[in-house]
Design a protein around this motif. Structure first.
Motif, PDB file in Angstrom:
ATOM      1  N   HIS A  32       0.868  -1.167  -0.004  1.00 48.97           N
ATOM      2  CA  HIS A  32       0.023  -0.006  -0.027  1.00 48.97           C
ATOM      3  C   HIS A  32       0.692   1.203  -0.002  1.00 48.97           C
ATOM      4  N   ALA A  33       2.030   1.256   0.826  1.00 49.22           N
ATOM      5  CA  ALA A  33       2.818   2.415   1.020  1.00 49.22           C
ATOM      6  C   ALA A  33       3.565   2.697  -0.347  1.00 49.22           C
ATOM      7  N   ARG A  34       3.759   1.632  -0.994  1.00 47.84           N
ATOM      8  CA  ARG A  34       4.282   1.851  -2.759  1.00 47.84           C
ATOM      9  C   ARG A  34       3.323   2.417  -3.474  1.00 47.84           C
ATOM     10  N   GLY A  35       2.026   2.205  -3.136  1.00 48.24           N
ATOM     11  CA  GLY A  35       0.904   2.632  -4.166  1.00 48.24           C
ATOM     12  C   GLY A  35       0.472   1.569  -4.857  1.00 48.24           C
ATOM     13  N   GLU A  36       0.769   0.358  -4.659  1.00 43.95           N
ATOM     14  CA  GLU A  36       0.541  -0.997  -5.483  1.00 43.95           C
ATOM     15  C   GLU A  36      -0.867  -1.517  -5.002  1.00 43.95           C
ATOM     16  N   LEU A  37      -1.387  -1.700  -3.682  1.00 42.46           N
ATOM     17  CA  LEU A  37      -2.282  -2.108  -3.028  1.00 42.46           C
ATOM     18  C   LEU A  37      -3.359  -1.257  -2.606  1.00 42.46           C
ATOM     19  N   LEU A  38      -4.380  -0.794  -3.221  1.00 43.38           N
ATOM     20  CA  LEU A  38      -5.299  -0.053  -2.559  1.00 43.38           C
ATOM     21  C   LEU A  38      -6.303  -0.462  -1.414  1.00 43.38           C
ATOM     22  N   LEU A  39      -6.782  -1.568  -1.644  1.00 40.86           N
ATOM     23  CA  LEU A  39      -7.687  -2.013  -0.624  1.00 40.86           C
ATOM     24  C   LEU A  39      -7.470  -3.790  -0.710  1.00 40.86           C
ATOM     25  N   GLY A  40      -7.679  -4.550   0.467  1.00 40.60           N
ATOM     26  CA  GLY A  40      -7.686  -5.731   0.578  1.00 40.60           C
ATOM     27  C   GLY A  40      -8.505  -6.176   2.022  1.00 40.60           C
ATOM     28  N   GLY A  41      -8.975  -7.371   1.919  1.00 43.91           N
ATOM     29  CA  GLY A  41      -9.741  -7.811   3.048  1.00 43.91           C
ATOM     30  C   GLY A  41     -10.383  -9.246   2.505  1.00 43.91           C
ATOM     31  N   ALA A  42     -11.056  -9.970   3.641  1.00 43.04           N
ATOM     32  CA  ALA A  42     -11.766 -11.149   3.429  1.00 43.04           C
ATOM     33  C   ALA A  42     -13.109 -11.079   3.064  1.00 43.04           C
ATOM     34  N   LEU A  43     -13.775 -11.668   2.373  1.00 43.01           N
ATOM     35  CA  LEU A  43     -15.242 -11.825   2.338  1.00 43.01           C
ATOM     36  C   LEU A  43     -15.934 -12.422   3.486  1.00 43.01           C
ATOM     37  N   ALA A  44     -17.022 -12.006   3.704  1.00 38.84           N
ATOM     38  CA  ALA A  44     -17.515 -12.675   4.946  1.00 38.84           C
ATOM     39  C   ALA A  44     -19.025 -13.398   4.350  1.00 38.84           C
ATOM     40  N   GLU A  45     -19.421 -14.242   5.419  1.00 39.31           N
ATOM     41  CA  GLU A  45     -20.781 -14.719   5.201  1.00 39.31           C
ATOM     42  C   GLU A  45     -20.881 -15.611   3.863  1.00 39.31           C
ATOM     43  N   PRO A  46     -19.945 -16.654   3.974  1.00 37.70           N
ATOM     44  CA  PRO A  46     -18.860 -17.299   4.497  1.00 37.70           C
ATOM     45  C   PRO A  46     -17.600 -16.625   4.407  1.00 37.70           C
ATOM     46  N   VAL A  47     -16.601 -16.934   5.081  1.00 35.52           N
ATOM     47  CA  VAL A  47     -15.305 -16.320   5.077  1.00 35.52           C
ATOM     48  C   VAL A  47     -14.742 -17.471   4.008  1.00 35.52           C
ATOM     49  N   SER A  49     -13.051 -16.553   0.818  1.00 31.40           N
ATOM     50  CA  SER A  49     -12.522 -15.765  -0.328  1.00 31.40           C
ATOM     51  C   SER A  49     -11.858 -14.428   0.300  1.00 31.40           C
ATOM     52  N   ALA A  50     -10.831 -13.998  -0.076  1.00 34.22           N
ATOM     53  CA  ALA A  50     -10.354 -12.823   0.088  1.00 34.22           C
ATOM     54  C   ALA A  50     -10.205 -11.858  -1.307  1.00 34.22           C
ATOM     55  N   LEU A  51     -10.189 -10.787  -1.347  1.00 29.30           N
ATOM     56  CA  LEU A  51      -9.804  -9.620  -2.548  1.00 29.30           C
ATOM     57  C   LEU A  51      -8.872  -8.822  -2.092  1.00 29.30           C
ATOM     58  N   LEU A  52      -7.951  -8.461  -3.054  1.00 22.70           N
ATOM     59  CA  LEU A  52      -6.902  -7.390  -2.960  1.00 22.70           C
ATOM     60  C   LEU A  52      -7.118  -6.660  -4.290  1.00 22.70           C
ATOM     61  N   LEU A  53      -7.140  -5.305  -4.073  1.00 21.93           N
ATOM     62  CA  LEU A  53      -7.252  -4.511  -5.255  1.00 21.93           C
ATOM     63  C   LEU A  53      -5.969  -3.718  -5.646  1.00 21.93           C
ATOM     64  N   PHE A  54      -5.133  -4.012  -6.653  1.00 16.52           N
ATOM     65  CA  PHE A  54      -3.878  -3.470  -6.914  1.00 16.52           C
ATOM     66  C   PHE A  54      -4.211  -2.586  -8.152  1.00 16.52           C
ATOM     67  N   GLN A  55      -3.363  -1.733  -8.210  1.00 15.16           N
ATOM     68  CA  GLN A  55      -3.300  -0.788  -9.398  1.00 15.16           C
ATOM     69  C   GLN A  55      -1.635  -0.755  -9.887  1.00 15.16           C
ATOM     70  N   GLY A  56      -1.608  -0.514 -11.143  1.00 12.85           N
ATOM     71  CA  GLY A  56      -0.278  -0.431 -11.888  1.00 12.85           C
ATOM     72  C   GLY A  56      -0.276  -0.719 -13.407  1.00 12.85           C
ATOM     73  N   ASP A  57       0.663  -0.942 -14.118  1.00 17.62           N
ATOM     74  CA  ASP A  57       0.758  -1.144 -15.566  1.00 17.62           C
ATOM     75  C   ASP A  57       0.618  -2.550 -15.721  1.00 17.62           C
ATOM     76  N   SER A  58       0.799  -3.361 -14.784  1.00 20.13           N
ATOM     77  CA  SER A  58       0.697  -4.948 -15.239  1.00 20.13           C
ATOM     78  C   SER A  58       0.201  -5.706 -13.836  1.00 20.13           C
ATOM     79  N   ALA A  59       0.058  -6.994 -13.884  1.00 22.25           N
ATOM     80  CA  ALA A  59      -0.261  -7.736 -12.718  1.00 22.25           C
ATOM     81  C   ALA A  59       0.832  -8.116 -11.905  1.00 22.25           C
ATOM     82  N   ALA A  60       2.139  -7.586 -12.390  1.00 24.78           N
ATOM     83  CA  ALA A  60       3.309  -8.095 -11.607  1.00 24.78           C
ATOM     84  C   ALA A  60       3.321  -7.893 -10.154  1.00 24.78           C
ATOM     85  N   ALA A  61       2.534  -6.763  -9.699  1.00 20.55           N
ATOM     86  CA  ALA A  61       2.943  -6.349  -8.305  1.00 20.55           C
ATOM     87  C   ALA A  61       1.884  -7.179  -7.494  1.00 20.55           C
ATOM     88  N   ALA A  62       0.556  -7.623  -8.085  1.00 19.29           N
ATOM     89  CA  ALA A  62      -0.237  -8.693  -7.611  1.00 19.29           C
ATOM     90  C   ALA A  62       0.166 -10.035  -7.150  1.00 19.29           C
TER      91      ALA A  62
END
Length: 101
Positions: A32-47, A49-62
């Motif tokens: 997040h501090a590098r500006g790559e990860l915007l948001l992240g967390g687990a899905l609830a009911e049921p737990v 899966s989890a989703l992490l939202l990245f930004q950048g020119d490619s999928a490399a950071a994720a």
């Protein structure tokens, strides 16, 4: 451009995550501090899966994040994948589209 890192977590995820949570969160806040990860967390009911939202020119950071994540390395995540997400609405949208355009 945005990318979603999608985790499918195992049944033991909730019971085992405390052991690795500080290391996982440190990795996430660093991204997040590098500006790559915007948001992240687990899905609830049921737990299940989890989703992490990245930004950048490619999928490399994720992809790099997942490869280093202790949740992945210690088997709490059964499967992960990175998907490009074409965002069109909102101030942070990668490809904004407005009505009538």
């Amino acid at each position: 451009m945005h990318f979603l890192l999608v985790y499918e977590v195992g049944a033991e995820y909730l019971e085992r995550r405390a052991e690795f949570r500080d290391e996982h969160l440190a990795l996430a806040w660093e991204a997040h501090a590098r500006g790559e990860l915007l948001l992240g967390g687990a899905l609830a009911e049921p737990v299940d899966s989890a989703l992490l939202l990245f930004q950048g020119d490619s999928a490399a950071a994720a992809q790099k994040f997942a490869a280093a994540d202790p949740y992945v390395l210690h088997g709490l995540v059964r499967h992960w994948r990175v998907r490009p997400w074409i965002t069109v609405v909102g101030t942070e949208a990668g490809a904004p589209v407005h009505p009538g355009l």
